[in-house]
Design a protein around this motif. Structure first.
Motif, PDB file in Angstrom:
ATOM      1  N   LEU A 127       0.437  -1.366   0.192  1.00  0.00           N
ATOM      2  CA  LEU A 127       0.197   0.360   0.114  1.00  0.00           C
ATOM      3  C   LEU A 127       0.683   1.009  -0.157  1.00  0.00           C
ATOM      4  CD1 LEU A 127      -2.535  -1.261   2.476  1.00  0.00           C
ATOM      5  CD2 LEU A 127      -2.834  -1.361   0.506  1.00  0.00           C
ATOM      6  N   LYS A 128       0.335   2.528  -0.264  1.00  0.00           N
ATOM      7  CA  LYS A 128       1.048   4.104  -0.616  1.00  0.00           C
ATOM      8  C   LYS A 128       0.728   4.002   0.818  1.00  0.00           C
ATOM      9  CE  LYS A 128      -0.557   4.906  -4.875  1.00  0.00           C
ATOM     10  NZ  LYS A 128      -1.232   6.387  -5.552  1.00  0.00           N
ATOM     11  N   SER A 129       2.038   4.595   1.541  1.00  0.00           N
ATOM     12  CA  SER A 129       2.370   5.378   2.947  1.00  0.00           C
ATOM     13  C   SER A 129       0.817   5.909   3.717  1.00  0.00           C
ATOM     14  CB  SER A 129       3.410   6.366   3.265  1.00  0.00           C
ATOM     15  OG  SER A 129       4.737   4.985   3.588  1.00  0.00           O
ATOM     16  N   ASN A 130       0.430   6.802   2.104  1.00  0.00           N
ATOM     17  CA  ASN A 130      -0.518   7.893   3.621  1.00  0.00           C
ATOM     18  C   ASN A 130      -1.946   6.856   2.973  1.00  0.00           C
ATOM     19  OD1 ASN A 130      -0.858   7.412   0.339  1.00  0.00           O
ATOM     20  ND2 ASN A 130      -1.579   8.925  -0.311  1.00  0.00           N
ATOM     21  N   ILE A 132      -1.682   3.767   3.902  1.00  0.00           N
ATOM     22  CA  ILE A 132      -0.987   2.832   5.403  1.00  0.00           C
ATOM     23  C   ILE A 132      -2.927   2.731   6.492  1.00  0.00           C
ATOM     24  CG2 ILE A 132       0.179   1.351   6.669  1.00  0.00           C
ATOM     25  CD1 ILE A 132       1.805   1.222   4.425  1.00  0.00           C
ATOM     26  N   GLY A 133      -2.476   3.837   7.068  1.00  0.00           N
ATOM     27  CA  GLY A 133      -2.934   4.550   8.393  1.00  0.00           C
ATOM     28  C   GLY A 133      -5.201   4.668   8.158  1.00  0.00           C
ATOM     29  N   GLU A 134      -5.263   4.579   7.398  1.00  0.00           N
ATOM     30  CA  GLU A 134      -6.816   4.340   7.205  1.00  0.00           C
ATOM     31  C   GLU A 134      -7.035   2.784   6.810  1.00  0.00           C
ATOM     32  OE1 GLU A 134      -9.316   6.122   6.661  1.00  0.00           O
ATOM     33  OE2 GLU A 134      -7.740   7.729   7.690  1.00  0.00           O
ATOM     34  N   ALA A 135      -6.020   1.827   6.199  1.00  0.00           N
ATOM     35  CA  ALA A 135      -5.838   0.844   6.137  1.00  0.00           C
ATOM     36  C   ALA A 135      -6.392  -0.379   7.797  1.00  0.00           C
ATOM     37  CB  ALA A 135      -5.187   0.076   5.134  1.00  0.00           C
ATOM     38  N   VAL A 136      -5.212   0.573   8.485  1.00  0.00           N
ATOM     39  CA  VAL A 136      -5.037  -0.126   9.430  1.00  0.00           C
ATOM     40  C   VAL A 136      -6.403   0.563  10.478  1.00  0.00           C
ATOM     41  CG1 VAL A 136      -3.814  -0.298  11.913  1.00  0.00           C
ATOM     42  CG2 VAL A 136      -2.622  -0.381   9.871  1.00  0.00           C
ATOM     43  N   TYR A 137      -7.003   1.054  10.502  1.00  0.00           N
ATOM     44  CA  TYR A 137      -8.316   1.677  11.519  1.00  0.00           C
ATOM     45  C   TYR A 137      -9.242   1.035  10.505  1.00  0.00           C
ATOM     46  CZ  TYR A 137     -11.211   5.274  13.569  1.00  0.00           C
ATOM     47  OH  TYR A 137     -12.609   5.414  13.935  1.00  0.00           O
ATOM     48  N   ALA A 138      -9.527   0.561   9.293  1.00  0.00           N
ATOM     49  CA  ALA A 138     -10.571   0.125   8.927  1.00  0.00           C
ATOM     50  C   ALA A 138     -10.849  -1.503   8.885  1.00  0.00           C
ATOM     51  CB  ALA A 138     -10.799   0.235   7.805  1.00  0.00           C
ATOM     52  N   GLY A 139      -9.469  -2.012   9.542  1.00  0.00           N
ATOM     53  CA  GLY A 139      -9.113  -3.060  10.307  1.00  0.00           C
ATOM     54  C   GLY A 139      -9.096  -4.422   9.382  1.00  0.00           C
ATOM     55  N   GLN A 140      -8.779  -3.312   7.606  1.00  0.00           N
ATOM     56  CA  GLN A 140      -8.351  -4.559   6.401  1.00  0.00           C
ATOM     57  C   GLN A 140      -6.908  -5.000   6.119  1.00  0.00           C
ATOM     58  OE1 GLN A 140      -8.366  -1.659   4.001  1.00  0.00           O
ATOM     59  NE2 GLN A 140     -10.380  -1.501   3.993  1.00  0.00           N
ATOM     60  N   VAL A 141      -6.434  -4.324   7.527  1.00  0.00           N
ATOM     61  CA  VAL A 141      -4.644  -5.390   7.917  1.00  0.00           C
ATOM     62  C   VAL A 141      -4.066  -4.684   9.415  1.00  0.00           C
ATOM     63  CG1 VAL A 141      -3.400  -4.307   5.982  1.00  0.00           C
ATOM     64  CG2 VAL A 141      -3.339  -2.658   7.216  1.00  0.00           C
ATOM     65  N   ASP A 142      -3.732  -5.952  10.062  1.00  0.00           N
ATOM     66  CA  ASP A 142      -3.454  -5.244  11.206  1.00  0.00           C
ATOM     67  C   ASP A 142      -1.964  -5.144  12.173  1.00  0.00           C
ATOM     68  OD1 ASP A 142      -5.414  -7.928  12.098  1.00  0.00           O
ATOM     69  OD2 ASP A 142      -4.014  -9.431  10.534  1.00  0.00           O
ATOM     70  N   GLY A 144       0.593  -1.515  10.183  1.00  0.00           N
ATOM     71  CA  GLY A 144       1.208  -0.845   9.024  1.00  0.00           C
ATOM     72  C   GLY A 144       2.304  -0.698   8.673  1.00  0.00           C
ATOM     73  N   LEU A 145       3.614  -0.525   7.802  1.00  0.00           N
ATOM     74  CA  LEU A 145       4.550  -0.287   8.228  1.00  0.00           C
ATOM     75  C   LEU A 145       5.043   0.481   7.073  1.00  0.00           C
ATOM     76  CD1 LEU A 145       7.144  -3.660   8.355  1.00  0.00           C
ATOM     77  CD2 LEU A 145       5.983  -2.571   9.984  1.00  0.00           C
ATOM     78  N   SER A 146       4.924   2.280   7.576  1.00  0.00           N
ATOM     79  CA  SER A 146       4.787   3.669   6.646  1.00  0.00           C
ATOM     80  C   SER A 146       5.860   4.033   6.079  1.00  0.00           C
ATOM     81  CB  SER A 146       3.317   3.614   7.247  1.00  0.00           C
ATOM     82  OG  SER A 146       3.571   4.660   6.769  1.00  0.00           O
ATOM     83  N   LYS A 147       6.263   4.973   6.149  1.00  0.00           N
ATOM     84  CA  LYS A 147       6.543   6.085   5.962  1.00  0.00           C
ATOM     85  C   LYS A 147       6.166   7.528   6.678  1.00  0.00           C
ATOM     86  CE  LYS A 147      10.624   5.790   5.299  1.00  0.00           C
ATOM     87  NZ  LYS A 147      11.410   5.262   6.158  1.00  0.00           N
ATOM     88  N   GLU A 190       6.338  11.203  -4.127  1.00  0.00           N
ATOM     89  CA  GLU A 190       5.406  12.417  -4.184  1.00  0.00           C
ATOM     90  C   GLU A 190       5.306  11.680  -2.757  1.00  0.00           C
ATOM     91  OE1 GLU A 190       0.914  11.750  -6.048  1.00  0.00           O
ATOM     92  OE2 GLU A 190       2.411   9.822  -6.314  1.00  0.00           O
ATOM     93  N   TYR A 191       5.292  11.249  -1.883  1.00  0.00           N
ATOM     94  CA  TYR A 191       4.675  10.799  -0.965  1.00  0.00           C
ATOM     95  C   TYR A 191       6.047  11.055   0.505  1.00  0.00           C
ATOM     96  CZ  TYR A 191       0.225   9.286  -2.935  1.00  0.00           C
ATOM     97  OH  TYR A 191      -1.035   9.393  -3.709  1.00  0.00           O
TER      98      TYR A 191
END
Length: 287
Positions: A127-130, A132-142, A144-147, A190-191
């Protein structure tokens, strides 16, 4: 009701074309027609409007499509879960990871984690870094490793604060930094959250030019081909530097700028704790 009928119906409902459905499902068109016919007979109602050779999903079909997708999702989850259990896995973690991390430290993290916790099955989502936080919050992933950090209420830990390195083509490694910054195209991501800080420092160097790319691997390939220079975190370019595929150096004017790597999760569990510990160990070892 056969699950194969449902799978065929889902594709047919989305394509509204039985020939295309047959191609996607690797079956004869007559088989598609039979599956839909059996399903409509079971439900005692048409699911498509038929006009000559054209088909269009009707209102009943549209309603049933949502139910069919839920049924297939539940069946697939049960099959996958049972297969994992049979293969010795006792639990599963889904990791959402930014490409920059996936192409650098992630293989080391996964390798060590599998050695320490072989009964935990890992699933990786790029996933793009921007995102990942939403995916963790929504429960789509357990995990996140993000920049980037997240504005959501998540458990957030900084795994690394890495200095930026200037990377240049091997053919220009002897060129002084001032000349590089004034003559070469500076490739940006970009990010990259550190880019604004880089820009502020670059104002000291008149007439610099830049180009925005959307992937770290693309940036590195451009540099290797002599199409520019870039500032990237140390972990991202270590392997290429060691294999002399590109040259990297620290520039004193930019030494205060760092790239953060974040560990994000909604809840810490025994499994996520174990994964976090491995991440910490890998990043400490690669300082």
């Amino acid at each position: 009701m056969e699950t194969e009928w449902l799978r065929t119906f889902i594709v047919a409902a989305k394509t509204e074309n039985f020939r295309e459905t047959a191609e996607k499902c690797f079956m004869m068109q007559s088989t598609v027609t039979k599956h839909i016919h059996h399903l409509e007979k079971e439900l005692q109602t048409p699911l498509f409007e038929r006009n000559n050779k054209q088909v269009k999903l009707n209102s009943v079909g549209a309603h049933f499509l949502q139910k069919a997708e839920m049924i297939i999702e539940t069946i697939d989850e049960a099959l996958n879960s049972t297969a994992s259990f049979v293969n010795g896995f006792t639990s599963q973690l889904t990791i959402g990871v930014a490409p920059q991390i996936a192409n650098s430290t992630l293989p080391l993290i996964v390798g060590m984690f599998q050695q320490k916790r072989p009964t935990i099955q890992l699933s990786i989502e790029l996933l793009k870094s921007n995102e990942i936080g939403e995916a963790v919050y929504a429960g789509q992933v357990d995990i996140g490793l993000s920049k980037l950090s997240s504005t959501r209420n998540l458990q957030t830990e900084i795994l690394a604060q890495e200095p930026l390195q200037l990377i240049v083509p091997m053919s220009k490694k002897e060129t002084d930094v001032l000349t590089l910054l004034q003559q070469e195209t500076i490739l940006t991501h970009e990010y990259a959250p550190y880019w604004q800080e880089v820009q502020q420092v670059l104002q000291q160097f008149p007439c610099y030019k830049s180009m925005q790319l959307n992937q770290t691997e693309l940036i590195k390939n451009f540099v290797k081909q002599g199409l520019g220079i870039a500032f990237l975190p140390k972990s991202v370019i270590d392997s290429d530097h060691q294999h002399q595929l590109l040259f990297s150096c620290s520039v004193k004017e930019f030494q205060h700028i760092v790239s953060n790597t974040y560990f994000l999760t909604k809840y810490f569990t025994a499994d996520s704790d174990a994964f976090f510990e491995v991440c910490q160990n890998i990043y400490r070892a690669n300082k």
